[in-house]
Design a protein around this motif. Structure first.
Motif, PDB file in Angstrom:
ATOM      1  N   VAL A 139      -4.008  48.759  -4.491  1.00  0.00           N
ATOM      2  CA  VAL A 139      -3.828  47.713  -5.557  1.00  0.00           C
ATOM      3  C   VAL A 139      -5.139  47.265  -5.847  1.00  0.00           C
ATOM      4  CG1 VAL A 139      -2.984  45.511  -6.090  1.00  0.00           C
ATOM      5  CG2 VAL A 139      -1.606  46.895  -5.119  1.00  0.00           C
ATOM      6  N   ALA A 140      -5.869  47.138  -6.954  1.00  0.00           N
ATOM      7  CA  ALA A 140      -7.188  47.010  -7.262  1.00  0.00           C
ATOM      8  C   ALA A 140      -7.200  45.727  -8.302  1.00  0.00           C
ATOM      9  CB  ALA A 140      -8.082  48.410  -7.899  1.00  0.00           C
ATOM     10  N   ILE A 141      -7.754  44.763  -7.493  1.00  0.00           N
ATOM     11  CA  ILE A 141      -8.047  43.167  -8.396  1.00  0.00           C
ATOM     12  C   ILE A 141      -9.536  43.109  -8.509  1.00  0.00           C
ATOM     13  CG2 ILE A 141      -7.519  40.990  -8.613  1.00  0.00           C
ATOM     14  CD1 ILE A 141      -4.842  41.551  -7.027  1.00  0.00           C
ATOM     15  N   THR A 142     -10.121  42.978  -7.108  1.00  0.00           N
ATOM     16  CA  THR A 142     -11.395  42.801  -6.796  1.00  0.00           C
ATOM     17  C   THR A 142     -12.403  43.462  -7.543  1.00  0.00           C
ATOM     18  OG1 THR A 142     -10.655  41.847  -4.607  1.00  0.00           O
ATOM     19  CG2 THR A 142     -13.227  41.971  -4.819  1.00  0.00           C
ATOM     20  N   GLY A 146     -16.985  39.472  -7.983  1.00  0.00           N
ATOM     21  CA  GLY A 146     -16.503  38.617  -7.115  1.00  0.00           C
ATOM     22  C   GLY A 146     -15.134  38.589  -7.418  1.00  0.00           C
ATOM     23  N   GLY A 147     -14.156  38.266  -6.019  1.00  0.00           N
ATOM     24  CA  GLY A 147     -12.871  38.642  -5.809  1.00  0.00           C
ATOM     25  C   GLY A 147     -12.082  37.241  -5.961  1.00  0.00           C
ATOM     26  N   TRP A 173     -13.711  47.041  -2.524  1.00  0.00           N
ATOM     27  CA  TRP A 173     -13.144  46.673  -1.260  1.00  0.00           C
ATOM     28  C   TRP A 173     -11.661  47.137  -1.778  1.00  0.00           C
ATOM     29  CZ3 TRP A 173     -17.470  45.754   1.257  1.00  0.00           C
ATOM     30  CH2 TRP A 173     -18.456  45.104   0.491  1.00  0.00           C
ATOM     31  N   ARG A 221     -14.393  47.300  10.157  1.00  0.00           N
ATOM     32  CA  ARG A 221     -13.129  47.857  10.783  1.00  0.00           C
ATOM     33  C   ARG A 221     -13.121  49.614  10.505  1.00  0.00           C
ATOM     34  NH1 ARG A 221      -8.042  45.522   7.568  1.00  0.00           N
ATOM     35  NH2 ARG A 221      -8.522  46.582   5.483  1.00  0.00           N
ATOM     36  N   ILE A 377     -11.162  37.011   4.956  1.00  0.00           N
ATOM     37  CA  ILE A 377     -11.797  37.182   3.712  1.00  0.00           C
ATOM     38  C   ILE A 377     -10.641  37.840   2.820  1.00  0.00           C
ATOM     39  CG2 ILE A 377     -13.513  38.595   2.453  1.00  0.00           C
ATOM     40  CD1 ILE A 377     -15.042  36.720   4.216  1.00  0.00           C
ATOM     41  N   GLU A 379      -7.128  38.877   1.176  1.00  0.00           N
ATOM     42  CA  GLU A 379      -6.203  37.948   0.484  1.00  0.00           C
ATOM     43  C   GLU A 379      -6.512  36.765   0.056  1.00  0.00           C
ATOM     44  OE1 GLU A 379      -2.737  38.629  -0.092  1.00  0.00           O
ATOM     45  OE2 GLU A 379      -3.030  40.815   0.718  1.00  0.00           O
ATOM     46  N   GLU A 383     -11.952  29.525   2.100  1.00  0.00           N
ATOM     47  CA  GLU A 383     -12.605  28.409   1.193  1.00  0.00           C
ATOM     48  C   GLU A 383     -11.702  28.220   0.060  1.00  0.00           C
ATOM     49  OE1 GLU A 383     -14.406  30.931   2.494  1.00  0.00           O
ATOM     50  OE2 GLU A 383     -15.480  29.403   4.024  1.00  0.00           O
ATOM     51  N   VAL A 384     -11.059  29.420  -0.511  1.00  0.00           N
ATOM     52  CA  VAL A 384     -10.260  29.510  -1.735  1.00  0.00           C
ATOM     53  C   VAL A 384      -8.882  28.673  -1.399  1.00  0.00           C
ATOM     54  CG1 VAL A 384      -9.349  30.789  -3.418  1.00  0.00           C
ATOM     55  CG2 VAL A 384     -11.732  31.177  -3.037  1.00  0.00           C
ATOM     56  N   MET A 387      -9.390  25.255  -1.092  1.00  0.00           N
ATOM     57  CA  MET A 387      -9.478  24.594  -2.523  1.00  0.00           C
ATOM     58  C   MET A 387      -8.033  24.683  -3.076  1.00  0.00           C
ATOM     59  SD  MET A 387     -11.615  26.398  -5.601  1.00  0.00           S
ATOM     60  CE  MET A 387     -10.214  27.426  -5.819  1.00  0.00           C
TER      61      MET A 387
HETATM   62  C1  LIG Z   1     -11.676  45.165   4.358  1.00  0.00           C
HETATM   63  C2  LIG Z   1     -11.161  44.436   2.955  1.00  0.00           C
HETATM   64  C3  LIG Z   1     -10.150  45.389   2.166  1.00  0.00           C
HETATM   65  C4  LIG Z   1     -10.053  44.804   0.812  1.00  0.00           C
HETATM   66  N1  LIG Z   1      -8.819  45.104   0.264  1.00  0.00           N
HETATM   67  C5  LIG Z   1      -8.523  45.028  -0.939  1.00  0.00           C
HETATM   68  C6  LIG Z   1      -7.636  45.628  -1.817  1.00  0.00           C
HETATM   69  O1  LIG Z   1      -7.033  46.293  -1.308  1.00  0.00           O
HETATM   70  N2  LIG Z   1      -7.559  45.025  -3.075  1.00  0.00           N
HETATM   71  C7  LIG Z   1      -8.430  43.972  -3.782  1.00  0.00           C
HETATM   72  O2  LIG Z   1      -8.135  43.846  -4.770  1.00  0.00           O
HETATM   73  N3  LIG Z   1      -9.304  43.477  -3.070  1.00  0.00           N
HETATM   74  C8  LIG Z   1      -9.226  43.899  -1.872  1.00  0.00           C
HETATM   75  N4  LIG Z   1     -10.251  43.107  -0.869  1.00  0.00           N
HETATM   76  C9  LIG Z   1     -11.292  42.053  -1.514  1.00  0.00           C
HETATM   77  C10 LIG Z   1     -10.987  40.469  -1.007  1.00  0.00           C
HETATM   78  O3  LIG Z   1      -9.981  40.340  -1.443  1.00  0.00           O
HETATM   79  C11 LIG Z   1     -12.297  40.108  -1.630  1.00  0.00           C
HETATM   80  O4  LIG Z   1     -13.344  40.434  -0.775  1.00  0.00           O
HETATM   81  C12 LIG Z   1     -12.053  38.569  -1.434  1.00  0.00           C
HETATM   82  O5  LIG Z   1     -11.115  38.089  -2.202  1.00  0.00           O
HETATM   83  C13 LIG Z   1     -13.315  37.634  -1.800  1.00  0.00           C
HETATM   84  O6  LIG Z   1     -13.856  38.198  -2.802  1.00  0.00           O
HETATM   85  P1  LIG Z   1     -15.467  38.679  -2.740  1.00  0.00           P
HETATM   86  O7  LIG Z   1     -15.706  39.616  -1.648  1.00  0.00           O
HETATM   87  O8  LIG Z   1     -15.933  38.955  -4.049  1.00  0.00           O
HETATM   88  O9  LIG Z   1     -16.217  37.368  -2.479  1.00  0.00           O
HETATM   89  P2  LIG Z   1     -16.778  36.219  -3.328  1.00  0.00           P
HETATM   90  O10 LIG Z   1     -15.682  35.808  -4.336  1.00  0.00           O
HETATM   91  O11 LIG Z   1     -18.321  36.498  -3.915  1.00  0.00           O
HETATM   92  O12 LIG Z   1     -16.933  34.980  -2.207  1.00  0.00           O
HETATM   93  C14 LIG Z   1     -17.981  34.869  -1.342  1.00  0.00           C
HETATM   94  C15 LIG Z   1     -17.692  33.692  -0.490  1.00  0.00           C
HETATM   95  O13 LIG Z   1     -17.996  32.584  -1.314  1.00  0.00           O
HETATM   96  C16 LIG Z   1     -17.024  31.656  -0.688  1.00  0.00           C
HETATM   97  N5  LIG Z   1     -16.513  31.116  -1.922  1.00  0.00           N
HETATM   98  C17 LIG Z   1     -15.992  31.780  -2.831  1.00  0.00           C
HETATM   99  N6  LIG Z   1     -15.316  31.155  -4.001  1.00  0.00           N
HETATM  100  C18 LIG Z   1     -15.161  29.936  -3.501  1.00  0.00           C
HETATM  101  C19 LIG Z   1     -14.978  28.442  -3.896  1.00  0.00           C
HETATM  102  N7  LIG Z   1     -14.475  28.439  -5.104  1.00  0.00           N
HETATM  103  N8  LIG Z   1     -15.290  27.369  -3.116  1.00  0.00           N
HETATM  104  C20 LIG Z   1     -15.916  27.431  -2.080  1.00  0.00           C
HETATM  105  N9  LIG Z   1     -16.449  28.766  -1.577  1.00  0.00           N
HETATM  106  C21 LIG Z   1     -16.239  29.788  -2.184  1.00  0.00           C
HETATM  107  C22 LIG Z   1     -16.088  31.958   0.177  1.00  0.00           C
HETATM  108  O14 LIG Z   1     -16.631  31.864   1.597  1.00  0.00           O
HETATM  109  C23 LIG Z   1     -16.133  33.764   0.231  1.00  0.00           C
HETATM  110  O15 LIG Z   1     -15.948  34.512   1.285  1.00  0.00           O
HETATM  111  C24 LIG Z   1     -10.829  43.717   0.422  1.00  0.00           C
HETATM  112  C25 LIG Z   1     -11.893  42.919   1.147  1.00  0.00           C
HETATM  113  C26 LIG Z   1     -12.041  43.590   2.505  1.00  0.00           C
HETATM  114  C27 LIG Z   1     -13.184  43.049   3.315  1.00  0.00           C
END
Ligand SMILES: Cc1cc2nc3c(=O)[nH]c(=O)nc-3n(C[C@H](O)[C@H](O)[C@H](O)COP(=O)(O)OP(=O)(O)OC[C@H]3O[C@@H](n4cnc5c(N)ncnc54)[C@H](O)[C@@H]3O)c2cc1C
Length: 404
Positions: A139-142, A146-147, A173, A221, A377, A379, A383-384, A387
């Motif tokens: 499943v690909a959302i991110t 930024g996710g 990711w 991991r 991180i 799901e 921090e999210v 919020m």
């Molecule tokens: C091993 C792994 C597997 C994953 N598998 C999947 C998958 O199968 N499918 C998928 O879609 N995604 C997947 N993800 C992505 C994961 O859901 C995202 O990494 C996560 O949602 C955070 O998005 P980002 O990495 O872009 O961080 P960003 O959105 O850039 O955020 C970075 C950091 O900023 C802080 N932050 C963000 N927003 C706020 C806010 N509003 N207020 C305060 N602080 C904030 C938090 O500390 C956050 O960790 C996976 C990630 C990892 C590491």
């Protein structure tokens, strides 16, 4: 496998119904007697077992009715309550072939739940083969931008062109994408306005569609996520999942549903780490007795036990609300936040009690430690969820009696 009722074992405070105590004990035994011996033969960081062992475990799990737990009955499923699912998640996560790596584990992968909202044809082509263990999905959302705020940040674009959609953009990711048979990709089909967010649509894609490429990303991991590059990727019209423009609603429901068992799996791991540490400190001599006689150690044990019980209550409570049909978004965030953070602290304390042995690769602790770091991180980062929780609290609370 015979099921025994152990009335003493329901010691966590929340009165699980008797049938769920039975289920929990049955899974605990299945993990210890069937799954763990297979896991013990694997290299420290292996993410799966041989197909022979996997088949054996799945056949046993199937016999016990432990597979297809989120599959509707009309498709041969054995759906159970949300409370039952968290009980299963907590126990099965204690072995990596059990819960937290389900695609490779004993209970079978199953398709992402949202597939059941698809057409009959989609269910037959993609859903059923998953429950038969013949297909795996991602499943690909991110995205790289930024996710944490997918509603606004999804910039992968889908444009209608004749009898297909054309997808352009990148996903980051994405777990399991490089070896999946299909995946669900969320893309923007209409830009937002000042008053309305962008329209997001879900598409089912296959790895051999033209214009899709996967790059492995090495992380903390062993189970790697992937970058997905979509360069004029052509997707047939019939592969839109749900209605055009309604993908985000579908994803939201699915994420909320997944977060409660996700948290339960984490506390299952932390509970196992604590139980292992208790066994260790009782037989580890130190000046004037055993480590277990020292207050510093006792306080670590107490802190972990209290936090784990509190997390478990939150999880059971949230799952019970889901079963009653009550809105669960904030409760799911509370479970995800507190469950993953509690589990991280719990595994860390267990490693401290083990000393050098806690660092050793012959123990699962260092692998769990890395896994628990990811869980804060994936799901949605902590921090999210903070919020989401605080926004709800502020919206619904005007003041205490002194300000009323
Ligand atoms: C091993 C792994 C597997 C994953 N598998 C999947 C998958 O199968 N499918 C998928 O879609 N995604 C997947 N993800 C992505 C994961 O859901 C995202 O990494 C996560 O949602 C955070 O998005 P980002 O990495 O872009 O961080 P960003 O959105 O850039 O955020 C970075 C950091 O900023 C802080 N932050 C963000 N927003 C706020 C806010 N509003 N207020 C305060 N602080 C904030 C938090 O500390 C956050 O960790 C996976 C990630 C990892 C590491």
């Amino acid at each position: 496998m015979a099921v025994e009722l152990n009335a003493q074992s329901n010691h966590y405070g929340f009165r699980l119904p008797d049938e769920l105590v039975l289920l929990r004990d049955q899974i605990r035994r299945f993990m210890r007697e069937e799954v763990k011996p297979i896991e013990d033969k694997l290299p420290h960081d292996a993410t799966g077992c041989s197909s022979e062992d996997r088949k054996k475990l799945r056949a046993l799990a199937e016999e016990m009715g432990l597979t297809r737990l989120t599959v509707p009955e009309e498709y041969g499923g054995n759906p159970v309550s949300a409370l039952a699912r968290v009980v299963i998640a907590e126990e099965s996560a204690k072995c990596r072939l059990g819960g937290y790596n389900p695609a490779l584990g004993a209970f079978g992968g199953g398709p992402p739940n949202i597939i059941w909202g698809g057409t009959q044809d989609q269910i037959e082509r993609y859903g059923i083969p998953c429950i038969e263990g013949k297909k795996h999905a991602f499943v690909a959302i991110t995205e790289p931008t930024g996710g944490s705020d997918p509603r606004n940040n999804i910039s992968t674009r889908a444009t209608r062109s004749g009898d297909h959609w054309v997808l352009n953009g990148r996903k980051m990711w994405i777990t399991g994408a490089g070896h999946a048979d299909f995946g669900i990709i969320f893309a923007r089909t209409k830009d937002g306005t000042e008053n309305a967010p962008p329209e997001i649509t879900a598409f089912i894609v296959e790895p051999d569609f033209p214009g899709i490429n996967f790059n492995e990303i090495k992380v903390i991991r062993a189970l790697s996520p992937y970058e997905i590059v979509l360069d004029n990727c052509e997707v047939p019209l019939e592969n839109v999942l749900g209605n055009v423009g309604q993908g985000f609603g579908v994803a939201q429901n699915w994420l909320v549903d997944a977060r409660i068992p996700y948290a339960a799996g984490c506390i299952g791991i932390a509970q196992e780490a604590l139980d292992m540490a208790c066994g260790w400190v009782k037989q580890r001599p130190t000046r004037g007795g055993m480590l277990a006689d020292k207050q510093a150690i006792q306080w670590m044990i107490a802190d972990s036990e209290v936090e784990l019980r509190a997390a478990r209550m939150l999880i059971y409570d949230a799952a019970s609300k889901v079963d009653e049909g009550l809105p669960g978004k904030v409760d799911a965030s509370i479970c995800k936040l507190y469950g993953t953070e509690t589990a991280g602290r719990g595994v860390d304390r267990a490693m401290q009690m083990f000393g050098g042995m806690g660092m050793a690769q012959e123990m699962p602790l260092e692998r769990w430690y890395r896994e628990m770091r990811v869980k804060r991180i994936g799901e949605g980062p902590s921090e999210v969820h903070r919020m989401v929780i605080s926004r709800d609290k502020l919206r619904n609370t005007d003041g205490g009696i002194y300000f009323g």
